[in-house]
Design a protein around this motif. Structure first.
Motif, PDB file in Angstrom:
ATOM      1  N   LEU A  70       0.829  -1.213   0.000  1.00 44.53           N
ATOM      2  CA  LEU A  70       0.000   0.000   0.000  1.00 44.53           C
ATOM      3  C   LEU A  70       0.862   1.261   0.000  1.00 44.53           C
ATOM      4  O   LEU A  70       0.571   2.226  -0.709  1.00 44.53           O
ATOM      5  N   LEU A  71       1.913   1.239   0.785  1.00 38.47           N
ATOM      6  CA  LEU A  71       2.806   2.395   0.835  1.00 38.47           C
ATOM      7  C   LEU A  71       3.499   2.609  -0.508  1.00 38.47           C
ATOM      8  O   LEU A  71       3.596   3.739  -0.991  1.00 38.47           O
ATOM      9  N   ALA A  72       3.962   1.527  -1.135  1.00 30.76           N
ATOM     10  CA  ALA A  72       4.636   1.643  -2.430  1.00 30.76           C
ATOM     11  C   ALA A  72       3.696   2.200  -3.496  1.00 30.76           C
ATOM     12  O   ALA A  72       4.108   2.970  -4.360  1.00 30.76           O
ATOM     13  N   LEU A  73       2.419   1.820  -3.420  1.00 31.87           N
ATOM     14  CA  LEU A  73       1.440   2.303  -4.386  1.00 31.87           C
ATOM     15  C   LEU A  73       0.933   3.703  -4.054  1.00 31.87           C
ATOM     16  O   LEU A  73       0.236   4.319  -4.853  1.00 31.87           O
ATOM     17  N   GLY A  74       1.243   4.184  -2.854  1.00 32.52           N
ATOM     18  CA  GLY A  74       0.788   5.510  -2.448  1.00 32.52           C
ATOM     19  C   GLY A  74      -0.650   5.540  -1.966  1.00 32.52           C
ATOM     20  O   GLY A  74      -1.274   6.582  -1.902  1.00 32.52           O
ATOM     21  N   ARG A  75      -1.191   4.397  -1.599  1.00 33.38           N
ATOM     22  CA  ARG A  75      -2.570   4.302  -1.106  1.00 33.38           C
ATOM     23  C   ARG A  75      -2.547   4.219   0.414  1.00 33.38           C
ATOM     24  O   ARG A  75      -1.710   3.531   0.985  1.00 33.38           O
ATOM     25  N   PHE A  76      -3.463   4.897   1.052  1.00 34.54           N
ATOM     26  CA  PHE A  76      -3.597   4.872   2.521  1.00 34.54           C
ATOM     27  C   PHE A  76      -2.231   5.056   3.186  1.00 34.54           C
ATOM     28  O   PHE A  76      -1.826   4.275   4.039  1.00 34.54           O
ATOM     29  N   ARG A  77      -1.520   6.112   2.762  1.00 35.68           N
ATOM     30  CA  ARG A  77      -0.145   6.330   3.231  1.00 35.68           C
ATOM     31  C   ARG A  77      -0.038   6.384   4.747  1.00 35.68           C
ATOM     32  O   ARG A  77       0.823   5.753   5.329  1.00 35.68           O
ATOM     33  N   ARG A  78      -0.903   7.148   5.384  1.00 35.83           N
ATOM     34  CA  ARG A  78      -0.794   7.305   6.834  1.00 35.83           C
ATOM     35  C   ARG A  78      -1.109   6.006   7.563  1.00 35.83           C
ATOM     36  O   ARG A  78      -0.421   5.638   8.507  1.00 35.83           O
TER      37      ARG A  78
END
Length: 190
Positions: A70-78
């Motif tokens: 998810l972080l790599a894709l930039g989704r739901f970063r926090r």
């Protein structure tokens, strides 16, 4: 700054994705490494569904893989950085206890790994606290909103002026028609 973040996030996430995949494939070595320090912690936490180190390591691997992706894709970063940071703290505390090592070379290696993981934790905190929108983008949105508001006010003023001018033009045309009729009636009477 945005291109740098687009490259940096996947670089931070790569460690967690690879570690999660390796842990899911073969959790035994890591579970054996963490078992001595994980067992006392797991015994104190009653809310854990299982006390088996291998299962706990698998759960951690799944969280690491999912949140890293998810972080790599930039989704739901926090959310993903919070999950990664939360699962990283016990890992750092249980895996890299360099102060218990007798061999100086092994001690230095474990200390370096502890600092490396601490730096990775710092990178996660930086990603989690970065602004949601680019500051320049917020200024552009504000300018666009202000321009839209000004345009709406100006268009209202122009519509009102156009209505008044149209009313005046109709009155003038009506007056000229009346004058022309009166003039026509006077010519006919003469």
């Amino acid at each position: 700054m945005r291109p740098i973040r687009m490259v940096a996030r996947p670089l931070v996430a790569t460690h967690f994705i690879v570690t999660g995949l390796e842990t899911l494939r073969d959790p035994r070595p890591r579970a054996e490494q963490m078992a001595p320090s994980l067992k006392p912690m797991a015994d104190r936490l009653d809310w854990l569904p299982t006390k088996d180190p291998e299962t706990l390591v698998r759960i951690q691997g799944a969280v690491s893989l999912g949140a890293g992706t998810l972080l790599a894709l930039g989704r739901f970063r926090r959310l993903s950085t919070f999950l990664l940071a939360a699962q990283m703290v016990p890992t750092v505390l249980t895996e890299h206890q360099y102060w218990t090592e007798d061999d100086p070379e092994r001690r230095e290696q474990q200390r370096d790994l502890l600092f490396l993981k601490g730096g990775l934790l710092g990178a996660l905190i930086m990603v989690a606290t970065e602004p949601r929108r680019h500051p320049g983008l917020a200024a552009l949105r504000r300018q666009a909103h202000d321009a839209k508001t000004r345009a709406a006010v100006e268009s209202r003023v122009l519509r009102k002026q156009a209505r008044n001018e149209l009313r005046q033009t109709r009155r003038e045309a009506s007056r000229q028609v009346r004058e022309a009729r009166r003039e026509a009636v006077r010519k006919v009477r003469r």
